[in-house]
Design a protein around this motif. Structure first.
Motif, PDB file in Angstrom:
ATOM      1  N   SER A 205       0.824  -1.216   0.000  1.00 29.24           N
ATOM      2  CA  SER A 205       0.000   0.000   0.000  1.00 29.24           C
ATOM      3  C   SER A 205       0.855   1.261   0.000  1.00 29.24           C
ATOM      4  O   SER A 205       0.320   2.364  -0.102  1.00 29.24           O
ATOM      5  CB  SER A 205      -0.938   0.008   1.213  1.00 29.24           C
ATOM      6  N   GLY A 206       2.175   1.117   0.116  1.00 30.03           N
ATOM      7  CA  GLY A 206       3.051   2.298   0.216  1.00 30.03           C
ATOM      8  C   GLY A 206       2.829   3.340  -0.865  1.00 30.03           C
ATOM      9  O   GLY A 206       2.390   4.459  -0.590  1.00 30.03           O
ATOM     10  N   THR A 207       3.073   2.974  -2.112  1.00 28.09           N
ATOM     11  CA  THR A 207       2.953   3.939  -3.204  1.00 28.09           C
ATOM     12  C   THR A 207       1.521   4.467  -3.353  1.00 28.09           C
ATOM     13  O   THR A 207       1.330   5.679  -3.434  1.00 28.09           O
ATOM     14  CB  THR A 207       3.429   3.311  -4.531  1.00 28.09           C
ATOM     15  N   PRO A 208       0.500   3.583  -3.389  1.00 30.36           N
ATOM     16  CA  PRO A 208      -0.853   4.133  -3.531  1.00 30.36           C
ATOM     17  C   PRO A 208      -1.249   5.055  -2.389  1.00 30.36           C
ATOM     18  O   PRO A 208      -1.932   6.051  -2.625  1.00 30.36           O
ATOM     19  CB  PRO A 208      -1.761   2.896  -3.569  1.00 30.36           C
ATOM     20  N   THR A 209      -0.801   4.750  -1.174  1.00 32.18           N
ATOM     21  CA  THR A 209      -1.132   5.646  -0.063  1.00 32.18           C
ATOM     22  C   THR A 209      -0.555   7.027  -0.328  1.00 32.18           C
ATOM     23  O   THR A 209      -1.236   8.047  -0.152  1.00 32.18           O
ATOM     24  CB  THR A 209      -0.563   5.098   1.266  1.00 32.18           C
ATOM     25  N   ALA A 210       0.703   7.060  -0.779  1.00 29.50           N
ATOM     26  CA  ALA A 210       1.356   8.332  -1.032  1.00 29.50           C
ATOM     27  C   ALA A 210       0.621   9.110  -2.133  1.00 29.50           C
ATOM     28  O   ALA A 210       0.326  10.295  -1.986  1.00 29.50           O
ATOM     29  CB  ALA A 210       2.810   8.098  -1.439  1.00 29.50           C
ATOM     30  N   PHE A 211       0.289   8.433  -3.234  1.00 29.76           N
ATOM     31  CA  PHE A 211      -0.399   9.107  -4.335  1.00 29.76           C
ATOM     32  C   PHE A 211      -1.769   9.602  -3.910  1.00 29.76           C
ATOM     33  O   PHE A 211      -2.194  10.707  -4.247  1.00 29.76           O
ATOM     34  CB  PHE A 211      -0.539   8.176  -5.540  1.00 29.76           C
ATOM     35  N   LEU A 212      -2.453   8.745  -3.137  1.00 31.37           N
ATOM     36  CA  LEU A 212      -3.806   9.092  -2.712  1.00 31.37           C
ATOM     37  C   LEU A 212      -3.781  10.320  -1.810  1.00 31.37           C
ATOM     38  O   LEU A 212      -4.622  11.208  -1.935  1.00 31.37           O
ATOM     39  CB  LEU A 212      -4.394   7.886  -1.972  1.00 31.37           C
TER      40      LEU A 212
END
Lengths: 332, 281
Positions: A207-214
């Motif tokens: 979930s690291g990258t999607p959390t950041a983008f979100l």
């Protein structure tokens, strides 16, 4: 004044999802999926046929006997013109016949289906975590501003810059090896509650990258909505700030946010491949990479096609979800 | 050149971007001059000295074969940066070509090229790379090609959109009126005018390419051992993570710092180019 007839028709329809234009839109999307799926098969077919060596030799691996190659060549119709081979390939795949695994002699599709739950659970859990953390983090950053805004955006940027598999290793090091809270590797039984213990660390890592983008997307789209006139009107009406933020700003910011969630859902299937390797989680990604190392190309081919089809189906589901949230999209 | 001017303007104005540029330049210098900075073979095992912690002699310790971790990370920078730049270069040329020519010629060529692009985009990016490497084998060249081909559709989409907006402008019409052919118009008139946004996108995608390369190497599908890449060093460190966690930690830090610098630089460039985005991101 009466609205022009066309407009009245559209406004009346917007609230009723079962009506003509929507059904038409959904049907069109469903029909459009057929060429896409055909396209996926074409790409996989092209890669196998462009690779050096005969497809039969590649599919059977290095140690295949000439007889086995001859049998497979006949089965794949390799003596016939390419378009016939292609038609045969598509015809077989449409019937769910991806051949048998060279390494295990099991049916390729059965093997793939067995691994799907691990991958879907992982992707689903990662999306959930990114929504639960990313949206509130972005919203708080947008509303509070100042130091909190800056710190959360720096954290988001840092998170987006980390290779996810490295984040997975760091989490594993801390929570499995040092603290012993979670199992080190494996996937557990995907249909039991115990699977959650196996799911936590890989899901957080993925979930690291999607959390950041979100978080970044939520923040930026909320900042954009805040400047709109209808928000000024809401303030002028004397509404409470909390009501304005939740009911007006966040709700209107949801469409771009949903876009990001949608884009990420699919990409998570790809990112999940390497996370599954880190945590030795028996999902599609691990199946794919293990088959590559076993030179089990029948399995590789089938797994790639299934992952790509899942990707397309998820994107389709997301598109349909948009039309639910934003009725304007249906008429494009 | 327009892009270069924008870039220098950015570095003069934005100190953070300047710092990031310095980090990337330092990485590039280390990568290019690795043979001079660290002249010993990074693959030479020294079993007497295996798995030693950070010390004066080995700043970041040694791995399970007694190889110096810092030296391997320095040599790994060569592969990672090379793959990042070359793969994006391949994607840039392929994607821009497909998008620009398709959009300029219109009708069937546009339709066919865009359907092709749509199909390529219906694969998760890393999956397409894995598929290509699985069947063509994993060498440095194949890794670069695989990543380049996976990224190309994104450039094609962008180039198409930009070309469509430029091709209706009057100077294109003027060029056409003067009898210029489609190839000349595309290369001499359209391409220079869509270059800047494409270059900004390229900067942003270098980090993506490096991340994909490191993932592939981590899974053992990238450049083959013993040659060091950042991803494979993390993988090797993963096997001894209980006793020597720093091998993976340092190699991962090298990737994270590089990607962070590239991302900040890319974002800053995009902000200059598109002032509407500046306040939001």
């Amino acid at each position: 004044m009466r609205p022009p007839p066309g407009l009245a028709y559209r406004v009346a329809d917007a609230g009723n999802p079962g009506s003509g234009p929507v059904a038409k839109y959904l049907t069109r999307r469903l029909i459009l999926i057929i060429p896409t799926l055909l396209g996926i098969l074409t790409v996989v077919f092209a890669v196998i046929h462009l690779a050096p060596g005969s497809p039969a030799e590649i599919l059977l691996g290095d140690y295949a006997s000439p007889e086995a190659v001859a049998v497979l060549e006949a089965q794949l119709g390799l003596n016939t013109p390419v378009w016939q081979q292609y038609a045969l390939y598509v015809w077989k795949v449409m019937q769910g016949d991806f051949g048998r695994s060279f390494a295990t002699n099991r049916d390729v599709l059965t093997e793939v289906v067995k691994h799907i739950p691990y991958t879907l659970e992982l992707a689903g859990a990662a999306v959930l975590i990114s929504i639960l953390i990313g949206i509130p983090a972005g919203a708080i950053a947008a509303v509070k501003g100042g130091g909190i805004d800056r710190v959360s955006m720096i954290l988001a940027l840092l998170l987006a810059s980390m290779p996810l598999f490295w984040l997975g290793i760091l989490l594993m090091l801390l929570f499995s090896i040092e603290l012993g809270w979670f199992p080190l590797i494996g996937g557990g039984d995907p249909y039991s509650w115990s699977a959650i213990r196996y799911l936590v660390l890989p899901a957080i890592a993925l979930s690291g990258t999607p959390t950041a983008f979100l978080a970044r997307m939520t923040r930026s789209s909320m900042l954009e909505i805040v400047r709109k006139d209808f928000i000024r009107v809401a303030y002028a009406k004397g509404l409470k700030k909390r009501v304005i933020i939740f009911k007006h700003v966040l709700k209107n910011a949801m469409v771009p946010i949903l876009t990001v969630i949608g884009l990420n859902m699919g990409q998570l299937l790809g990112g999940g491949v390497v996370i599954e390797i880190v945590f030795a989680r028996p999902g599609l990604g691990k199946l794919l990479v293990d088959s590559i190392f076993a030179r089990d190309y029948m399995q590789v081919q089938g797994t790639v096609v299934v992952i790509a089809c899942l990707f397309v189906l998820i994107n389709l589901a997301v598109d349909m979800a948009y039309s639910f949230f934003d009725p304007r999209i249906r008429y494009r | 050149m327009d892009f270069l001017r924008t870039f220098i303007y950015l570095l003069k104005r934005n100190r953070l971007a300047l710092a990031c540029f310095a980090v990337i330049a330092a990485m590039a210098i280390v990568a290019v001059f690795a043979p001079a900075i660290s002249p010993y073979d990074p693959n030479e095992p020294n079993l007497k000295n295996k798995l030693s912690g950070p010390s004066g002699e080995h700043w970041l310790g040694t791995d399970q074969l007694g190889r110096d971790v810092l030296r391997r990370i320095i040599w790994g920078a060569r592969v990672s940066l090379k793959v990042g730049i070359v793969a994006v270069g391949i994607a840039f040329v392929l994607g821009t070509g497909i998008g620009m020519f398709g959009a300029y010629l219109g009708k069937w060529s546009d339709e066919i090229s865009m359907r092709g692009v749509d199909i390529m985009l219906s694969f998760p990016m890393i999956l397409l790379s894995i598929l290509i490497i699985a069947f063509f084998g994993s060498s440095l060249l194949n890794v670069m090609l695989a990543i380049g081909i996976s990224l190309a559709p994104r450039f094609a989409r962008l180039a198409r959109g930009l070309t469509l907006s430029v091709k209706e402008l009057e100077y294109i019409e003027a060029a056409r009126a003067m009898g210029a052919g489609w190839l000349r118009i595309c290369i001499r008139h359209i391409f220079p005018n869509i270059l800047t946004p494409l270059m900004v996108t390229a900067t942003l995608y270098i980090s993506t390419a490096i991340l994909i390369e490191s993932s592939l190497s981590y899974m053992g599908l990238g450049v083959q051992p013993p040659d060091p890449t950042w991803g494979s060093i993390i993988n090797e460190g993963r096997q001894v993570i209980r006793i020597m966690p720093w091998i993976s930690i340092f190699a991962g830090l090298a990737i994270t710092i590089t990607i962070l610098a590239l991302n900040i630089l890319g974002d800053a460039l995009r902000d200059i180019l598109d002032p509407n985005l500046r306040r939001q991101i």
